[in-house]
Design an enzyme around this catalytic site. Sequence first.
Site, PDB file in Angstrom:
ATOM      1  N   GLU A  80      42.958  35.473  38.378  1.00  0.00           N
ATOM      2  CA  GLU A  80      43.186  34.798  39.659  1.00  0.00           C
ATOM      3  C   GLU A  80      44.679  34.549  39.889  1.00  0.00           C
ATOM      4  O   GLU A  80      45.194  34.748  40.986  1.00  0.00           O
ATOM      5  CB  GLU A  80      42.438  33.454  39.707  1.00  0.00           C
ATOM      6  CG  GLU A  80      40.925  33.572  39.672  1.00  0.00           C
ATOM      7  CD  GLU A  80      40.331  34.071  40.987  1.00  0.00           C
ATOM      8  OE1 GLU A  80      41.078  34.283  41.959  1.00  0.00           O
ATOM      9  OE2 GLU A  80      39.097  34.257  41.028  1.00  0.00           O
ATOM     10  N   GLU A  93      36.236  40.836  52.563  1.00  0.00           N
ATOM     11  CA  GLU A  93      36.047  42.226  52.105  1.00  0.00           C
ATOM     12  C   GLU A  93      35.650  43.204  53.209  1.00  0.00           C
ATOM     13  O   GLU A  93      36.145  44.336  53.251  1.00  0.00           O
ATOM     14  CB  GLU A  93      35.033  42.282  50.956  1.00  0.00           C
ATOM     15  CG  GLU A  93      35.571  41.750  49.633  1.00  0.00           C
ATOM     16  CD  GLU A  93      35.702  40.236  49.597  1.00  0.00           C
ATOM     17  OE1 GLU A  93      35.055  39.556  50.428  1.00  0.00           O
ATOM     18  OE2 GLU A  93      36.468  39.722  48.759  1.00  0.00           O
ATOM     19  N   ARG A 104      46.715  36.453  42.896  1.00  0.00           N
ATOM     20  CA  ARG A 104      47.139  35.568  43.986  1.00  0.00           C
ATOM     21  C   ARG A 104      48.613  35.203  43.888  1.00  0.00           C
ATOM     22  O   ARG A 104      49.356  35.335  44.867  1.00  0.00           O
ATOM     23  CB  ARG A 104      46.297  34.280  43.990  1.00  0.00           C
ATOM     24  CG  ARG A 104      44.805  34.534  44.184  1.00  0.00           C
ATOM     25  CD  ARG A 104      44.072  33.245  44.507  1.00  0.00           C
ATOM     26  NE  ARG A 104      42.637  33.365  44.259  1.00  0.00           N
ATOM     27  CZ  ARG A 104      41.700  32.741  44.962  1.00  0.00           C
ATOM     28  NH1 ARG A 104      42.036  31.930  45.941  1.00  0.00           N
ATOM     29  NH2 ARG A 104      40.423  32.883  44.670  1.00  0.00           N
ATOM     30  N   ASP A 157      33.265  44.593  40.813  1.00  0.00           N
ATOM     31  CA  ASP A 157      33.862  45.202  42.012  1.00  0.00           C
ATOM     32  C   ASP A 157      35.239  45.852  41.837  1.00  0.00           C
ATOM     33  O   ASP A 157      35.397  47.064  41.983  1.00  0.00           O
ATOM     34  CB  ASP A 157      33.910  44.180  43.167  1.00  0.00           C
ATOM     35  CG  ASP A 157      34.508  42.823  42.765  1.00  0.00           C
ATOM     36  OD1 ASP A 157      34.988  42.687  41.621  1.00  0.00           O
ATOM     37  OD2 ASP A 157      34.488  41.918  43.610  1.00  0.00           O
TER      38      ASP A 157
END
Length: 582
Positions: A213, A482, A217, A345
């Site tokens: 993360e 998405e 980010r 994903d």
Amino acid sequence: MFGRGDHISLNLTDSEKFSSQKRTPRKIRRQWNQLSKCQKSLVYMGLLIFVLTMFYLVSVEPKGAVISINFKTKIIEKVNGDEKKDNLGDINNDPQILEHPEKAQMNNKEENEQVVEPPRKIISFPDPSTPRQRAVIKAFQHAWKGYKKFAWGHDHLRPISETYHDWFGLGLTIVDSLDTMYLMNLKEDYIEARNWVEKHLNFDINRDVNLFEVTIRILGGLLSIYHFTKDDMYLRKATDLANRLLPCFESESGIPYSDVNLFTRKAHAPKWSLDSSTSEVTTIQLEFRYLSWLTDNPKYENVVSKVSQIVHKLDKTDGLVPIFINANSGQFRSYSTITLGARGDSYYEYLLKQWIQTEKSLEYLKNDFIESIAGVEKHLAKRTVPNGYLFIGELLGGSKDFKPKMDHLTCYLPGTLALGVHNGLPLSHMKLAEELMTTCYQTYAQQPTFLAPEITYFNIQGENSHDMYVKSNDAHNLLRPEFLESLWYMYQLTGNSTYQDWGWQIFQGFENYTKVVNGYTSIGNVKNTANVRPKDMMESFFLSETLKYLYLLFSDDPKLLDLNKYVVNSEAHPFPIGQLNL
Ligand SMILES: *[C@@H]1O[C@H](CO)[C@@H](O)[C@H](O)[C@H]1NC(C)=O
Ligand SMILES: *[C@@H]1O[C@H](CO)[C@@H](O)[C@H](O)[C@H]1NC(C)=O
């Protein structure tokens, strides 16, 4: 912060001064006593100014990161001799230079010969050109106003309770939004945010953070805004952060642990499990590689490339990977789920994007991507009854049981497929992409709010006349990006304006059902327009991704962000392709 070299040289000077005072020759003392009060004051003053100047020169952080590395290297090498490897967090004491003195020497030589690198180019963006873009900017400003008022400097806005939520305590929304503001040409807001980063973004905090993360980010956010602005402050922060994340990779196998404490630099597996998520360990490569290119220091790229190579060699189900991997053994957890949704994903996304980032030099990643899409078609792609919508389901318990369920997260895939076709991958991928677009669109259009739920189930046995249905526990919408991401890729790469219109409908859904007085909020139920059950949370990706992709989608200039020049990370932060255009 002073590094080791500085301490030692300062101590030397101090002790020299000390010992020389003791042995002041008599003659000098006599002359001193003959001076008038005024003359003595002048001498004191001169000394003071000299000391202050020296102190300033030693302590001030040099502006150019590259120059500072060279400058410090000389000192460290002289004082430390063969001492190595200590100050991982400080760019000014970069251990890579210590480990590769030949490289430092090269740099020094270059410096002496005045060979100057060509200046890196600052990039700027035009004002919005369409009414839809201006509507997105309004939405951004509305969200930003709430964030500034109630959550400034914190990770996320809670717009209904008018407060904030801290996850890592790193001003996540600010860092994640920098390049969005820059792209939208919101100059004043951008500068205010930039100054917050310079003054208050501090990684020396005693807090466990998630490697993945924080990488996509914060590291991603800092690097992309550095690319646009060439503001060295961002590169220094990014390097400091990356150095604090590196202990994650010190596992037996090289597969990183999921978490690390930024202050103690101790890495560990997640509290709830022994394993790392497969998508997390394989979705940090673009960021670390780009940092290596920028700093001319291979250590960041080395650790993440090793992860890709390890995963490449593991056994898979026709290119499909289980969602958990163990950092000690370096093996997948057997019988864990196979999915293109949560925890799976972006493994597939970064196979393709790494290949593009490296100007198609990492062939094995492209091959793994192609193999995995064939695996998707063979095992996971099925059609609904009665309308035959194509969707991507999941395999449970070691490839045995098919579950006709698709996370909204999976709707990134058509965009990634189209990007692959644009880069020469099989045309059949485009057919798959177009069909998935229709299905993902239906997950929005079939809800009265025009907003998709987090998870949709599909009817494959003709139990009833509905193609898809939503369980009440899955009916939330977190303002996720998405599908909008895919709409942008599809529009950019096909020019079909239907994709813009779909995006506009979804944007209306957000405006009608997630907009509140102080920003935008996640909602608990997309199935009921009378009560969407606001969840009081605006995650940073709403500003970083959702609104950015909408803004890009509604541009009438298809090259606003040129897909031949940029590869976009998993948090919508663009990096340049190749090493020539850093
Ligand atoms: C959202 O509001 C606009 C304007 O009031 C309206 O035209 C549109 O139909 C609404 N959309 C949804 C999904 O409710
Ligand atoms: C544009 O995309 C839509 C949705 O997939 C499709 O129905 C339409 O035929 C496409 N238009 C063109 C000109 O290809």
